[in-house]
Design a protein around this motif. Structure first.
Motif, mmCIF file in Angstrom:
data_model
loop_
_atom_site.group_PDB
_atom_site.id
_atom_site.type_symbol
_atom_site.label_atom_id
_atom_site.label_comp_id
_atom_site.label_asym_id
_atom_site.label_seq_id
_atom_site.Cartn_x
_atom_site.Cartn_y
_atom_site.Cartn_z
ATOM 1 N N LEU A 1 0.833 -1.207 0.000
ATOM 2 C CA LEU A 1 0.000 0.000 0.000
ATOM 3 C C LEU A 1 0.866 1.256 0.000
ATOM 4 O O LEU A 1 0.596 2.220 -0.734
ATOM 5 C CB LEU A 1 -0.919 0.009 1.223
ATOM 6 N N GLU A 2 1.895 1.270 0.831
ATOM 7 C CA GLU A 2 2.774 2.441 0.905
ATOM 8 C C GLU A 2 3.448 2.696 -0.446
ATOM 9 O O GLU A 2 3.528 3.840 -0.905
ATOM 10 C CB GLU A 2 3.835 2.232 1.990
ATOM 11 N N LEU A 3 3.930 1.642 -1.067
ATOM 12 C CA LEU A 3 4.593 1.805 -2.353
ATOM 13 C C LEU A 3 3.605 2.232 -3.437
ATOM 14 O O LEU A 3 3.929 3.047 -4.309
ATOM 15 C CB LEU A 3 5.295 0.505 -2.751
ATOM 16 N N GLU B 1 0.986 4.065 -3.029
ATOM 17 C CA GLU B 1 0.697 5.484 -2.862
ATOM 18 C C GLU B 1 1.847 6.353 -3.369
ATOM 19 O O GLU B 1 1.631 7.406 -3.984
ATOM 20 C CB GLU B 1 0.414 5.786 -1.389
ATOM 21 N N ARG B 2 3.063 5.928 -3.116
ATOM 22 C CA ARG B 2 4.222 6.742 -3.522
ATOM 23 C C ARG B 2 4.460 6.725 -5.027
ATOM 24 O O ARG B 2 4.937 7.706 -5.595
ATOM 25 C CB ARG B 2 5.483 6.250 -2.801
ATOM 26 N N PHE B 3 4.153 5.577 -5.663
ATOM 27 C CA PHE B 3 4.537 5.402 -7.066
ATOM 28 C C PHE B 3 3.335 5.219 -7.992
ATOM 29 O O PHE B 3 3.499 4.752 -9.114
ATOM 30 C CB PHE B 3 5.491 4.205 -7.194
ATOM 31 N N ASP B 4 2.158 5.592 -7.532
ATOM 32 C CA ASP B 4 0.953 5.495 -8.358
ATOM 33 C C ASP B 4 0.771 4.063 -8.863
ATOM 34 O O ASP B 4 0.686 3.804 -10.063
ATOM 35 C CB ASP B 4 1.025 6.479 -9.539
ATOM 36 N N GLY B 5 0.704 3.146 -7.917
ATOM 37 C CA GLY B 5 0.643 1.736 -8.268
ATOM 38 C C GLY B 5 -0.704 1.095 -7.978
ATOM 39 O O GLY B 5 -1.590 1.697 -7.357
ATOM 40 N N ILE C 1 2.169 -3.868 -8.663
ATOM 41 C CA ILE C 1 2.829 -4.349 -7.451
ATOM 42 C C ILE C 1 2.225 -5.695 -7.088
ATOM 43 O O ILE C 1 1.096 -5.786 -6.581
ATOM 44 C CB ILE C 1 2.681 -3.351 -6.288
ATOM 45 N N LEU C 2 2.963 -6.754 -7.373
ATOM 46 C CA LEU C 2 2.521 -8.097 -7.029
ATOM 47 C C LEU C 2 2.790 -8.305 -5.550
ATOM 48 O O LEU C 2 3.898 -8.040 -5.069
ATOM 49 C CB LEU C 2 3.286 -9.120 -7.865
ATOM 50 N N VAL C 3 1.813 -8.789 -4.819
ATOM 51 C CA VAL C 3 1.990 -8.928 -3.374
ATOM 52 C C VAL C 3 1.380 -10.239 -2.899
ATOM 53 O O VAL C 3 0.223 -10.540 -3.180
ATOM 54 C CB VAL C 3 1.396 -7.720 -2.604
ATOM 55 N N GLY C 4 2.196 -11.032 -2.211
ATOM 56 C CA GLY C 4 1.692 -12.289 -1.677
ATOM 57 C C GLY C 4 2.820 -13.251 -1.385
ATOM 58 O O GLY C 4 3.969 -13.045 -1.799
ATOM 59 N N GLY C 5 2.474 -14.332 -0.708
ATOM 60 C CA GLY C 5 3.487 -15.287 -0.287
ATOM 61 C C GLY C 5 3.327 -16.675 -0.860
ATOM 62 O O GLY C 5 3.985 -17.610 -0.395
ATOM 63 N N SER C 6 2.474 -16.840 -1.887
ATOM 64 C CA SER C 6 2.325 -18.150 -2.532
ATOM 65 C C SER C 6 3.413 -18.270 -3.596
ATOM 66 O O SER C 6 3.276 -17.771 -4.721
ATOM 67 C CB SER C 6 0.933 -18.289 -3.158
ATOM 68 N N GLY C 7 4.513 -18.937 -3.247
ATOM 69 C CA GLY C 7 5.731 -18.884 -4.032
ATOM 70 C C GLY C 7 5.585 -19.300 -5.478
ATOM 71 O O GLY C 7 6.099 -18.627 -6.389
ATOM 72 N N LEU C 8 4.892 -20.397 -5.750
ATOM 73 C CA LEU C 8 4.771 -20.859 -7.124
ATOM 74 C C LEU C 8 3.935 -19.886 -7.949
ATOM 75 O O LEU C 8 4.219 -19.669 -9.139
ATOM 76 C CB LEU C 8 4.151 -22.256 -7.161
#
Length: 320
Positions: free
Chosen positions: A36-38, A40-44, A111-118
């Motif tokens: 979220l922070e990124l 907001e800063r980078f219009d993502g 901005i891809l976000v998550g912890g599902s590695g595959l």
């Protein structure tokens, strides 16, 4: 599940002036907040890579950000499956890349976000998924049942010695022979490479293990207090028990046992904490094996500024 079924435009050529940013790491490390922070800063805009957040109604137990907490930032690939449904990694790959292309075509930062590695690798890396054919698979399985593994393994050693040296169980040998028959290529040629499909920055969050354990325990107890058991009960009529994937999600499988009278809520919470710690350990092992991930301390006072500096550098020095 197609891109159209998920409400996404078809994948198309898009300008790649902006890199893809991926925020990865273990559950409970603060990935959603940093994204979220990124954004907001980078219009993502965010693209979800947590496979359990695909499911509608699985909100509390997956720590899904409620819409009101997303700061008006679009989040793609959330809530597009019923709990009775499933999607494949190949289908996710198509949808994630369509979402990324759409975001980039509008001049935004994906901005891809998550912890599902595959799923992360499927979205970011050169990774092919060979097709399947039910008739070919059935014929090979019948051969396996009739003649055992040895003849099939010997055939695989001729057409794909790399795979033959790696695998030894019948199901995977059948799959390798099926792929070779369908594509003319050895199954081993489809193995993933650590090669991004376009410029990508992977930011990993890591930190003190004991602190993470405390975070995870507190989060599970907060989920229970927020009504996790009631959420599980509400999803049963929607097909939670029938869903091959959703019913196995952390917290959901434990509280299904409570509803069935096979466990207590207190025991289910402790079981969930233990399972979540084990899952976080596996996530760290997965992401730490990738030398491209740039790691930051999740508890560092300058976390957001450090992450923003990495993004700015990846963009060629453009600031937030």
């Amino acid at each position: 599940m197609s891109a159209a079924d998920a409400g996404l435009p078809a994948a198309r050529q898009a300008p790649c002036a902006l890199p893809v940013v991926a925020v990865v790491g273990p559950t409970g490390s603060g990935k959603s907040e940093l994204a979220l922070e990124l954004a907001e800063r980078f219009d993502g805009e965010a693209v979800n890579a947590d496979s359990m957040q695909f499911y509608r109604g699985m909100d509390i137990g997956t720590a899904k950000l409620p819409a009101a907490a997303r700061r008006g930032i679009p989040h793609h690939l959330m809530d597009f499956l019923a709990v009775s449904e499933d999607t494949t990694v190949a289908e996710y790959q198509s949808m994630a890349r369509a979402a990324v292309a759409d975001i980039q075509s509008r001049g935004k930062l994906p901005i891809l976000v998550g912890g599902s590695g595959l799923y992360v690798r499927a979205a970011l890396d050169v990774l092919e998924f060979p097709g399947t054919d039910a008739q070919v698979r059935a014929r090979l399985e019948a051969e396996l049942d009739a003649g055992g593994l040895a003849p099939l393994a010997a055939r695989l050693a001729v057409v794909d010695p790399v795979s033959a040296a790696r695998i030894g169980d019948g199901k995977r040998v059948v799959r390798a022979l099926e792929v070779h028959e369908l594509t003319g290529r050895p199954f081993s040629s489809f193995m993933p490479r650590r090669q991004h499909v376009q410029p990508t920055l992977q930011i990993g969050l890591n930190g003190d293990r004991s602190e993470l354990h405390l975070r995870l325990a507190a989060r599970v107890h907060a989920m229970v207090d927020a009504g996790l058991q009631a959420e599980v009960e509400a999803l049963i009529p929607q097909g939670l028990r029938e869903g091959r994937t959703a019913r196995k999600a952390l917290g959901y499988q434990q509280f299904l046992r409570v509803i069935d009278g096979a466990s207590t809520a207190a025991a289910a919470a402790e079981d969930t904490i233990t399972a979540t710690r084990q899952f976080a350990r596996r996530q760290l092992t997965w992401f730490r094996a990738d030398p491209r991930v740039q790691w930051l301390d999740w508890s560092g006072p300058g976390l957001v500024d450090a992450a923003a500096a990495l993004v700015s550098h990846a963009q060629g020095g453009r600031g937030a």
